[in-house]
Design a protein around this motif. Structure first.
Motif, PDB file in Angstrom:
ATOM      1  N   ALA A   1       0.825  -1.206   0.000  1.00  0.00           N
ATOM      2  CA  ALA A   1       0.000   0.000   0.000  1.00  0.00           C
ATOM      3  C   ALA A   1       0.862   1.260   0.000  1.00  0.00           C
ATOM      4  CB  ALA A   1      -0.902   0.000   1.228  1.00  0.00           C
ATOM      5  N   ALA A   2       0.371   2.276  -0.683  1.00  0.00           N
ATOM      6  CA  ALA A   2       0.970   3.608  -0.517  1.00  0.00           C
ATOM      7  C   ALA A   2       0.252   4.230   0.678  1.00  0.00           C
ATOM      8  CB  ALA A   2       0.746   4.438  -1.766  1.00  0.00           C
ATOM      9  N   PHE A   3       1.013   4.927   1.513  1.00  0.00           N
ATOM     10  CA  PHE A   3       0.406   5.454   2.744  1.00  0.00           C
ATOM     11  C   PHE A   3       0.230   6.963   2.680  1.00  0.00           C
ATOM     12  CE2 PHE A   3       1.827   1.337   4.142  1.00  0.00           C
ATOM     13  CZ  PHE A   3       0.833   0.939   5.016  1.00  0.00           C
TER      14      PHE A   3
ATOM     15  N   PRO B   1       0.839  -4.444  -9.610  1.00  0.00           N
ATOM     16  CA  PRO B   1       2.016  -4.222 -10.478  1.00  0.00           C
ATOM     17  C   PRO B   1       1.609  -3.480 -11.750  1.00  0.00           C
ATOM     18  CG  PRO B   1       2.009  -6.461  -9.630  1.00  0.00           C
ATOM     19  CD  PRO B   1       0.727  -5.835  -9.180  1.00  0.00           C
ATOM     20  N   GLY B   2       2.329  -2.429 -12.059  1.00  0.00           N
ATOM     21  CA  GLY B   2       2.082  -1.684 -13.293  1.00  0.00           C
ATOM     22  C   GLY B   2       1.024  -0.604 -13.151  1.00  0.00           C
ATOM     23  N   GLU B   3       0.393  -0.514 -11.987  1.00  0.00           N
ATOM     24  CA  GLU B   3      -0.671   0.478 -11.823  1.00  0.00           C
ATOM     25  C   GLU B   3      -0.124   1.783 -11.250  1.00  0.00           C
ATOM     26  OE1 GLU B   3      -5.015  -1.529 -10.895  1.00  0.00           O
ATOM     27  OE2 GLU B   3      -3.700  -1.034  -9.235  1.00  0.00           O
ATOM     28  N   ASP B   4      -0.627   2.893 -11.757  1.00  0.00           N
ATOM     29  CA  ASP B   4      -0.339   4.164 -11.087  1.00  0.00           C
ATOM     30  C   ASP B   4      -1.503   4.463 -10.139  1.00  0.00           C
ATOM     31  OD1 ASP B   4      -2.370   4.921 -12.749  1.00  0.00           O
ATOM     32  OD2 ASP B   4      -1.162   6.271 -13.993  1.00  0.00           O
ATOM     33  N   ARG B   5      -1.404   5.611  -9.476  1.00  0.00           N
ATOM     34  CA  ARG B   5      -2.406   5.945  -8.457  1.00  0.00           C
ATOM     35  C   ARG B   5      -3.813   6.019  -9.056  1.00  0.00           C
ATOM     36  NH1 ARG B   5      -2.537  11.865  -5.752  1.00  0.00           N
ATOM     37  NH2 ARG B   5      -4.673  11.800  -4.964  1.00  0.00           N
ATOM     38  N   GLU B   6      -3.878   6.684 -10.210  1.00  0.00           N
ATOM     39  CA  GLU B   6      -5.183   6.904 -10.836  1.00  0.00           C
ATOM     40  C   GLU B   6      -5.861   5.572 -11.170  1.00  0.00           C
ATOM     41  OE1 GLU B   6      -6.470   9.200 -14.845  1.00  0.00           O
ATOM     42  OE2 GLU B   6      -4.647   9.916 -13.848  1.00  0.00           O
ATOM     43  N   LYS B   7      -5.070   4.663 -11.762  1.00  0.00           N
ATOM     44  CA  LYS B   7      -5.631   3.357 -12.157  1.00  0.00           C
ATOM     45  C   LYS B   7      -6.049   2.564 -10.928  1.00  0.00           C
ATOM     46  CE  LYS B   7      -3.862   2.175 -16.710  1.00  0.00           C
ATOM     47  NZ  LYS B   7      -2.566   2.860 -16.975  1.00  0.00           N
ATOM     48  N   ALA B   8      -5.192   2.588  -9.895  1.00  0.00           N
ATOM     49  CA  ALA B   8      -5.490   1.820  -8.686  1.00  0.00           C
ATOM     50  C   ALA B   8      -6.778   2.321  -8.047  1.00  0.00           C
ATOM     51  CB  ALA B   8      -4.322   1.918  -7.715  1.00  0.00           C
ATOM     52  N   VAL B   9      -6.902   3.641  -7.956  1.00  0.00           N
ATOM     53  CA  VAL B   9      -8.066   4.221  -7.288  1.00  0.00           C
ATOM     54  C   VAL B   9      -9.336   3.898  -8.080  1.00  0.00           C
ATOM     55  CG1 VAL B   9      -9.181   6.372  -6.594  1.00  0.00           C
ATOM     56  CG2 VAL B   9      -6.747   6.024  -6.128  1.00  0.00           C
TER      57      VAL B   9
END
Lengths: 94, 821
Positions: free
Chosen positions: B446-448, B463-471
């Protein structure tokens, strides 16, 4: 940094306390009956005296109790402490 | 002597000395004390003190600040003198001392004379010349002239002769009353020029070469005759001594001017301190030692300790003739050239101060700021008194009437490192709070995000996801199936007692006495000024027992707030508050599949909407763990907040994740949480509000009771709070649906010829909604509720003007069907 005597815990450094401003400002029983002027007075206006000042303190990082102190705003000397609801001690010059 | 007196009497003592070794001025003199060289005597005293276990000797330690209630700050330099300090040794240490009594023996600083060319290399203070020779065995030159207005500078004559330096003469401003010191110099073969002054200094790149001297007029305001030139390479000057009254002044005392010694003495003590020795204006060494014992004895008596008698040694110092205060010394009458420096750090000259006076400056504080006198790292230790006296002269007043500038901490500069002390780095700067499930979040990469002191998972990138994609993925999964959020950080306060409901009624804007056991209610808290302060859901656990939740960052504040009202204004209420934030871990599952998932794990809980409707809670077991299950939702989906004791939190979380696999359970962080709630138009206090927003501004009139009083109610009808064009919460949809407005962007009505373009509001929250397929924002706009359907523009830093339509702040499921399902 002041040294403040909590009536419950004794003398501790000021960093353990938070300041509550002027004491003995009673919240109006029926605020709805007050004019804007009167309510604004209760809300915002404080004495800000040069000299003895009755004020509230809370031992936030200690017992969490609120109490009153009488402090000289010029020298920061505190000459009396008393609990909430207690009768304030006599004051010089006010 | 003071420390020894206190130690022998049984007091705990700290001796702080700014120098690398103890002894102060005695280290640089040849004076005898107690029948031995001063330096030896000092050594004996230090050894004697070191034997007392309650005496702490701090050298290289400057008392930099004397604060209220005898709070002193000592800056100790620990490694600067070491060639090879231990790698983990702190360079400096800040001692914070609460002293019962303080004896100040801070000495005095020699004053320069203000005469023409007094800044040339080789013009030195007489005491400095002595210290070089007597303490460090270094001669600053080969031939010396002394220029003085007092007796103390005659010591350097003998020190120089001892060191083999040729003394060419003493130029003494004093005319009559030939002192014993002058006689002694003459006996040593040194010419003494009484009633004379140095009128010019000739120098080259190596320093002083020659000085000119002249005969002074009786009033000292002019030079009446040129006497001649003297070849020399050092000019030792002394204009008298300034007691170091800084700490006394910092403690609240006001220094007073002493006409005889032409310097400021300590005034009346305000705190438990007294000055002794040269800093109290006592320049006779024997008397200094006696006074030190007296000062310590007085301090001891103040704290109820009987002082023991301590004998003081005799010294060989002679009494001195008075000085002649000549604040600015006239230059060459024929060729008046060169400058007379007052403040050596700021190049403030005598002429600068007189100019300030001519231009109308009267207060020394104003002259300081106009001329830079007394600024800089030395804060006027050399030049200030001279400067004040010159101003007094220019204004025809006495220096005492002019007074000093304010002496503020710190006495000498202190590094930021010393002030920061141990509060450095990730570990020691501020406490870090982690939830019971923290370890799992770390495992999953996780990014905190820091929320107050808490570490909260922000998003969980695959893997391979940036913040926008993950969210986006986390949001969609929650809306379509089930998402899981660690909500342990929410503030939790247990409220018990007979009058708990009464307290809630007074604190929250809505009514609470009607809430039945087992139900939950959303509440909004205002400050007495009517502005939104915090919000959260409070549940009635039993007859007189409630669990209040607060925002993560507001928990401590809310607890103090409630406590304050209870203790100061409503002591008649019987209510007890306990912070239980850390006591419970909260696993929140949200989404259309959340009920099915929870059913597979629960025992003794009926999750059917009839038994456990929206905004209610029950107790039972989840995954075999005793739990409280709250059916509340911040996402707009069917959601459950499962509270179990903190030590079981991780175990529960892992079990839920395992059981959720068939549903594709997806952990989501604060970022997705923000998007989900914004789609629903749920505000975050502190993001969509800023302390100037009322519930009415938020369009939350429905939660504001008309019937009862509550904290802040009266303020809602004040003229300014009730006016129509206040900033109100609305939604925004950008014309280009992929553009996400920056949070904080100002909003305008469009192009305008007036500058600045009138600002009508600002964006408070802004995201791309993957669920809706377009960008959404919340904004506070003046009179916004009346402008629904209208247009505003956000001018961006890069020059773009983004067009947006004002909408209702609810973008998704505005009838709240989903969360009630």
């Amino acid at each position: 940094m002041l040294e403040i005597e909590c009536p419950w815990c004794g003398a501790c450094d000021q960093s353990e306390f938070s300041y509550g401003g002027e004491a003995h400002i009673a919240r109006p029983k029926t605020p709805a009956d007050l004019s804007d002027q009167e309510w604004g007075d209760y809300l915002f206006n404080r004495e800000n005296p040069k000299g003895w000042h009755r004020e509230q303190w809370c031992h936030t990082a200690g017992c969490r109790r609120w109490f009153n102190a009488v402090r000289d705003t010029v020298t920061c000397r505190i000459k009396a402490y008393y609990r909430m609801g207690a009768v304030p001690p006599e004051e010089d010059g006010r | 002597m003071a420390a020894l007196t206190a130690a022998r009497s049984g007091a705990r003592v700290i001796v702080a000395d700014e120098q690398s070794e103890f002894g102060g001025g005695l280290l640089g003199t040849g004076i005898e004390v107690g029948g031995m060289v001063a330096r030896k005597w000092v050594q004996k005293m230090v050894e004697a003190l070191a034997k007392w276990p309650e005496v702490m000797m701090l050298s290289r330690s400057t008392v930099t600040g004397y604060h209220d209630h005898n709070f002193l700050v000592i800056n100790e330099r620990r490694t600067h003198h070491l060639s090879n300090p231990a790698s983990l040794m702190s360079r400096e240490r800040m001692w914070r001392v609460r002293a019962k009594q303080v004896v100040l023996a801070t000495g005095a600083i020699e004053r320069p004379l203000v005469f023409t060319d007094n800044d040339r290399p080789g013009v030195m203070l007489a005491s400095a010349v002595s210290v070089y020779m007597k303490r460090y065995a270094a001669v600053p030159g080969r031939s010396l002239v002394v220029f003085t207005n007092n007796d103390s500078a005659y010591r350097v004559v003998h020190d120089a002769i001892d060191a083999g330096v040729v003394v060419k003469g003493v130029v003494d401003l004093r005319d009559d009353g030939v002192s014993a010191a002058a006689d002694a110099a003459r006996c040593a073969g040194v010419p003494v020029y009484l009633g004379h002054a140095v009128t010019a200094v000739k120098s080259n790149f190596r320093g002083v070469k020659r000085i000119n001297i002249g005969r002074l007029s009786a009033d000292g305001r002019s030079v009446v005759a040129h006497k001649g030139a003297i070849e020399c390479d050092v000019l030792a000057m002394s204009g008298g001594w300034n007691p170091t009254v800084h700490l006394h002044a910092q403690s609240g005392g006001r220094p007073v001017f002493d006409e005889t010694n032409a310097c400021f003495f300590p005034g009346v003590s305000v705190q438990a301190e007294r000055s002794t020795g040269a800093c109290a204006g006592e320049f006779d060494l024997s008397l200094c030692l006696v006074r030190a014992v007296e000062a310590a004895s007085e301090a001891l008596r103040q704290v109820g300790i009987d002082p023991v008698t301590v004998d003081t040694p005799g010294t060989a110092q002679h009494s001195e003739a008075p000085l002649r205060a000549l604040w600015s010394i006239p230059g060459d009458p024929v060729m008046p050239r060169g400058k007379k420096f007052v403040d050596y750090q700021n190049d403030t000259t005598e002429a600068d101060i007189r100019l300030a006076a001519r231009e109308g400056y009267r207060s020394i504080e104003h002259v300081k700021r106009y001329t830079a006198l007394g600024f800089g790292t030395d804060q006027g230790k050399l030049g200030n008194v001279n400067g004040m006296a010159i101003l007094a002269d220019a204004l025809g007043q006495s220096p005492g009437a002019i007074g000093t500038t304010t002496y503020r901490p710190n006495y000498t500069p202190v590094t930021f490192g010393a002030i920061a002390g141990r509060a450095v780095g990730e570990v020691l700067f501020d406490p870090i709070r982690r939830t019971p499930m923290h370890e799992w979040h770390v495992e999953k990469g996780a990014a905190f995000e820091d929320v107050g002191q808490w570490k909260r998972p922000w998003y969980y990138p695959l893997p391979g996801e940036d913040r926008e994609k993950a969210v986006s993925r986390e949001c969609l999964a929650t809306r379509q199936s089930v998402g899981i959020l660690d909500a342990s950080t929410l503030g939790k306060i247990e409220i018990t007692g007979r009058d708990a409901a009464e307290l809630l009624d007074r604190i929250y804007t809505n009514a609470w006495k009607s809430l039945s056991v087992g139900r939950c209610r959303y509440g909004l808290m205002l400050g007495e000024d009517g502005m939104v302060m915090d919000d959260g859901v409070t549940s009635r656990l039993s007859e007189h027992r409630y669990l209040m939740t607060t925002t993560t960052g507001g928990a401590a504040h809310v607890l103090n707030w409630l406590e304050r009202w209870l203790q100061t204004e409503w002591p008649e209420l019987e209510v007890f508050l306990t912070s239980v934030t850390d006591r419970w871990s909260v696993t929140s599952i949200a989404g259309p599949k959340s009920r099915e998932l929870l059913e597979s794990l629960s025992e003794g809980i009926d999750l059917s909407p009839e038994t456990l409707p929206f905004m209610s809670f029950c107790e039972g077991h989840v995954a075999g763990i005793a739990a409280r299950v709250f059916r509340i939702s911040f996402s707009g989906e069917v959601a459950y907040e499962i509270n179990v004791s903190a030590d079981q939190g991780l175990s529960l979380w892992r079990t839920v994740m395992e059981a959720g696999k068939p549903f594709g359970i997806t952990p989501y962080g604060t970022d997705a949480m923000h998007v989900l709630r914004a789609e629903k138009g749920y505000v975050i206090v502190g993001q969509d509000t800023d302390g100037s927003v009322t519930p009415i501004d938020l369009g939350m009139d429905w939660i504001v009771s008309k019937k009862k009083d509550f904290i802040g109610k009266r303020s809602l009808s004040r003229a300014d709070t009730a006016r129509a064009n206040r900033k109100q919460l609305v939604g925004l949809k950008t014309e280009n649906s992929t553009v996400v407005l920056p949070e904080g962007a100002q909003l305008v009505n469009g192009f305008s010829s007036s500058r600045p373009v009138p600002m009508v509001g600002h964006v408070t929250s802004s995201y791309f909604s993957a669920t809706l397929g377009y960008s959404i924002a919340l904004a506070l706009i003046k009179g916004g509720r009346a402008r629904l359907g209208g247009t505003v523009y956000a001018p961006l830093l890069d020059g773009q003007l983004i067009k947006a339509t004002i909408t209702e702040p609810v973008f998704y499921d505005s009838d709240n069907v989903r969360q009630r399902d």
